[in-house]
Each structure stands twice: as C-alpha cells, then as structure tokens.
Design a protein around this motif. Structure first.
Motif: not given
Length: 559
Positions: A35, A40, A44, A227, A263, A325
């Motif tokens: 991920t 991410s 994003s 994400l 997150y 990733s």
C-alpha cells in the motif's frame, strides 16, 4: 507416477512456487508495504483535502469500511481456494471465464498504471535525498531514475519471494517509524501553540462526514480507497505462504486495520498542523497536492540539527515507500499472470518458473518491461496525464475489488443458510462491500467523464475517465481476441466454473533457511507443463500432479 513423485510435484502448488516461504508477520509486512503508506499519503492526501477539507480524517474511516468488507471476501474465498490468481480464479469459479478474465485484467491494468506514479516519486526523491533538487524537478532525470528503480525491483522479485520479504521488513520499519514521529511532533506542536499560522486544533467532528455532498463524498472516498489498495498482495502470495488457507486472509485483515490506524493518525496530524488553506503549506494549496510531505516536513521538524535529521528521514520514508511498493506491485501482478497462464487464459509462457528461485520468470520480466513502457509513454505525453492516472487507478480498484465481493457471496450462496457466520461473513458483508464499490465506480465514472474534471481532456472527455474506462475496454478487446486464438479457457475446459478442486496438495518438506516466521519449505518440482515451449494440452484442473485428488466441492450436495 509414484507416490513420492506425486507428492513432490504438488508440494507447494502445481504452479511450482516455493511453499511455506512466508508466515503471518511476513505476509502482513508484504501487504502493508504494497500500500506504500508514506507514498500514498504524500500523493493523495492533498487531493482528498481539496475535496472535503477538514473532513479528510472521516474519509479515511469511511474508505476503510469497503476495504475491510472486501478483505473479508478475500479471506473467505482464500479458504476455499488459495490460488495466486485471486480475483481472476475466484470470479471465474463464481461467474465464468469472461468475468474472471476481466477481473485478472483489472489487477494487471491497475498495477501497470500505478507503477508510473511510484517510479516518478521514487525517482524524484532519490535526487532530493542527495540534495539534487534541480534533478528532482526535471521530468527527464526523474524518469531515468524511476526506470532504474523499476529495473532494480524487478530483479529483486525475480530472485525470490524471501529476498523480497526481507527487504520489506527494513523498508516498512523505517517508513512507519518516521510517519509516527511526524504525526506526534505535528500534534504536539499544535497542542502547545507552536504550530503555523493556519494550524487548527483537532476536533471529533473531523471523524464524521456530515455536511458533505454525495459527489464530494464519493470522489474523496475513491481516492482514499487508493490509499488502502495493495493489502491483497498478501493473498496473491498465498501459494508461497505457510498455512495458505488461513494465513493470507488473516494478513489481509490485519493489514487493513493497521493501515486505518496509520492513516487516521497521520491525516489528523497533517490537517491540524497545516490547516486546509490554499496558501503556504495549507493542504488546500494546489501546489502541495502532488506531495504534501515535501511542504510539511520542513515546517514540522524545523531547522535544528535533529529537525534536519528527521527531514532527511521523511524523504527516506517516502522514497523507501515508493520503492517498496514498486517491488510489491510487481509481485502480485506476476502471480496473477502466472495463474492466468496456468489455466490457458493467456499465453502459457507466462507460467514459466525459475528452477532455482521458484519465481515466475516471464511474468515478472514482462511486468517490469510493461511498466517501463507505460511510464515513458505517459510521461512523454504529459505530466498532467500522469497525475490523472492516480484517480483512474481508483476506478480499476473499485472494479476488481467489487467483483471479488460479489464473487464471494455468489460462490458460497448454497452455504449462507448453514450458520449466522456464513450468512454475514460469506454473504451479506462481502456483497455490501461489492455494492459500495460498484456505486463508487458508477458515480465516479460519470463525474470523471466531465471534461472539466481533472487536469486533462481527451477528445472532449475527462482524461481520468479515458485512462480508467479506456484501460478496461482495452482489456475487453484483448480478451475477445485471445478467446479466438486460444478458446479452451473460455469454453470452461481449463478452469471449471463452480468447481472447488484445489491446486495445493502434498506434504513433502525439507529444512531450509527462511524468514523468522516462515514454515518449513516445501520440496518443489515445477510441473512438466510449465517447462516446455509447446506443452501438451492438460485436462481441466490438471497442471502436473496427475494423480492429485480433487477437493470435494462444498457447494454440491450428494445425490
């Protein structure tokens, strides 16, 4: 074939991969690394804030819901059939070869597209790490560095699953440690009155999406889904995992929960410290959207000696995140194409296994090569198209994740009345996840088609729509063409719809040096069907272990 030969041939799955190489911890590490949390968020978070403002933390919570439901689907389907083809195999079992082929294509297309963005970040951050900001800002030199990263990670994947996992241990540890320090320092500075001009004290209202329009809610959630995307790599490596029917599914669930915590914490910290203004380091500033950490890092850590160290570590965390990733995006795609080739859904050469490393050779090299070609093509056309491709990936994620949710509910449809657990875990919850992602797919497709959406317009249509839907249509065309070239798969002759015969069997073992939580390694003899240039046709469900007994179909009742 003797009993011993049969046992060895099917030891870790008749595709020839190394069984027992990964344990639960290794699988979670691979899932989370895929991920790329730091990358991410960097790529994003700014776009999410631009749409929903201070409600960004609520979007992280909301996007977790369908991700968790689909992770349940992966877990339940993997119990029935731990095949590295994942969505391709399961959708074929549930809905037939055409749906299954498109599910596999969704994985391939999404991974190839995202590789361009991963390589771009890895390339530019490589220069930032050594202070070469001029080269980092250069499209040409960032592309060159990005290509080098793809080549390096392709080679690592080629060398073996254990080498890949060991590297992920190190890269993920650095990444999560730096993100945690960033979040704590930012929140403490705001709480003690040492934030910047736009800082905002956190509020519980940020965790609830009330007041947002449906369009804003759907668009922001689909970006946030990006994400979370990648935890399914843990399941794609199921044939190389200890206890393949249980460990990959558990790893998928644990990965999504740990990602939620990461997150939510970092998003609250970033919004609180930088605010959502459109000036300076505000997260609403369009100049910061492509990389929020580049703007926030210096302000959060300051100019002290320790602050400089952490600024460098933040650069390293984003770099390691993108590079990790890149590696873990190649892994699942190569295994998807391996499975598709084993069932004759694509040319059988993609199913070749290295006799020493026990990795998909042709599939891995092709994934790296296709990613480089697409990356160069997209970069050459426009940096804006490269940016729009992030949103386009969200469509493909929703497509194949949603298909997996529906496949789970349909696959187990005859068992849903057996228990309350079956009803919810194998029926209602997976189907709900599929419905949520289907709704997001349809609504976002309509919005993305608007020429005013995104940074590019192609033939009067929004560039995000063209890249996303165009990629799926290209897959449909290739599917139709290949069905004419090699029809057995599409005639249900190689992967039978509704059948539950597993490809994993055998218990041949040998002691070997592995990862800390890995099982004893299986003795693997790659099946003959994968070794020749022109293999003889195999019977349905038979790829080497000729006297392997099929597993009883749990969906069928005795006559």
């Amino acid at each position: 074939m003797t009993d011993t030969a049969a046992e060895l041939t099917g030891a870790s799955g008749t595709k020839g991969l190394k069984g027992g190489a990964l344990g639960l911890v290794s699988s979670v590490v691979v899932g989370m690394s895929s991920t790329a949390p730091a990358y991410s968020l960097a790529a994003s978070l700014g776009f999410v804030v631009a749409i929903v403002g201070v409600k960004a933390p609520s979007i992280m919570l909301l996007a977790f819901v369908p991700m968790y439901l689909i992770a349940l689907s992966y877990q339940e389907l993997n119990k029935a059939e731990p095949d590295c083809g994942t969505t391709f195999t399961w959708a074929t079992r549930a809905f037939g070869p055409w749906a299954g082929w498109m599910g596999g294509w969704g994985i391939i297309a999404a991974d190839v597209i995202v590789m361009a963005n991963l390589a771009q970040i890895a390339g530019s951050y490589s220069y930032k790490l050594v202070g070469a900001d001029g080269l980092a800002a250069s499209t040409l030199w960032s592309t060159v560095a990005g290509i080098i990263w793809i080549v390096i990670m392709t080679y690592i994947c080629y060398r073996g699953i254990e080498v890949s996992a060991r590297i992920q241990y190190v890269l993920l540890s650095i990444e999560l440690a730096v993100l945690a320090v960033f979040a704590v320092v930012a929140i403490v500075k705001v709480g003690t009155g040492h934030g910047v001009a736009g800082s905002i004290h956190p509020s519980l209202s940020w965790l609830w999406p009330g007041g947002l329009s449906l369009t804003s809610l759907v668009q922001a959630t689909l970006i946030a889904v990006f994400l979370y995307w990648g935890w399914d790599t843990a399941v794609a490596c199921n044939e190389e995992t200890k206890d393949p029917e249980k460990t990959p599914g558990r790893a998928a669930i644990l990965s999504t929960v740990l990602l939620l915590a990461t997150y939510a914490l970092v998003t609250v910290a970033a919004v609180s410290f930088a605010g959502v203004g459109t000036k300076g380091i505000g997260l609403g500033n369009a100049d910061n959207s492509d990389d929020v950490f580049a703007a926030l890092g210096p302000a959060v850590f300051g100019n002290s000696g320790l602050g400089t160290v952490f600024k460098v570590l933040l650069i390293i965390s984003v770099l390691t995140s993108a590079s990790a990733s890149t590696q873990t995006t190649i892994l699942p795609t190569a295994r998807t194409t391996l499975s598709m080739a084993a069932y004759r859904a694509i040319p059988v050469s993609f199913a070749r296994i290295h006799p020493r490393y026990l990795t998909p050779t042709v599939s891995t090299v092709w994934m790296g090569g296709a990613s480089i070609v697409f990356y160069v093509l997209l970069t050459g056309l426009s940096q804006n198209i490269l940016g729009d491709s992030i949103a386009a990936v969200g469509l493909m994620i929703a497509f194949y994740y949603g298909m997996t949710g529906f496949a789970c509910a349909w696959y187990y449809r005859h068992e849903l009345t057996h228990s309350v657990r079956s009803l919810f875990m194998r029926g209602i919850l997976p189907a709900l996840g599929g419905v949520m992602l289907l709704g997001a797919f349809v609504r976002s497709s309509i919005d993305y088609a608007d020429p005013g959406y995104g940074n590019t317009t192609i033939l009067g249509i929004g560039g995000v729509f063209v890249v996303g839907i165009g990629g799926l249509l290209l897959g449909a065309i290739l599917m139709v063409v290949y069905s004419r070239v090699a029809p057995p798969f599409f005639r249900n002759q190689t992967l039978v719809r509704g059948s539950s015969d597993l490809l994993l069997a055998g218990t041949g073992r040998m002691p070997t040096l592995g990862l800390p939580d890995s099982g004893t390694q299986a003795i693997v003899v790659p099946p003959p069907v994968l070794s020749g240039d022109d293999p003889a046709p195999a019977a349905p469900g038979d790829f080497g272990a000729t006297d392997q007994k099929p597993r009883p179909d749990p969906h069928r009742t005795a006559p």
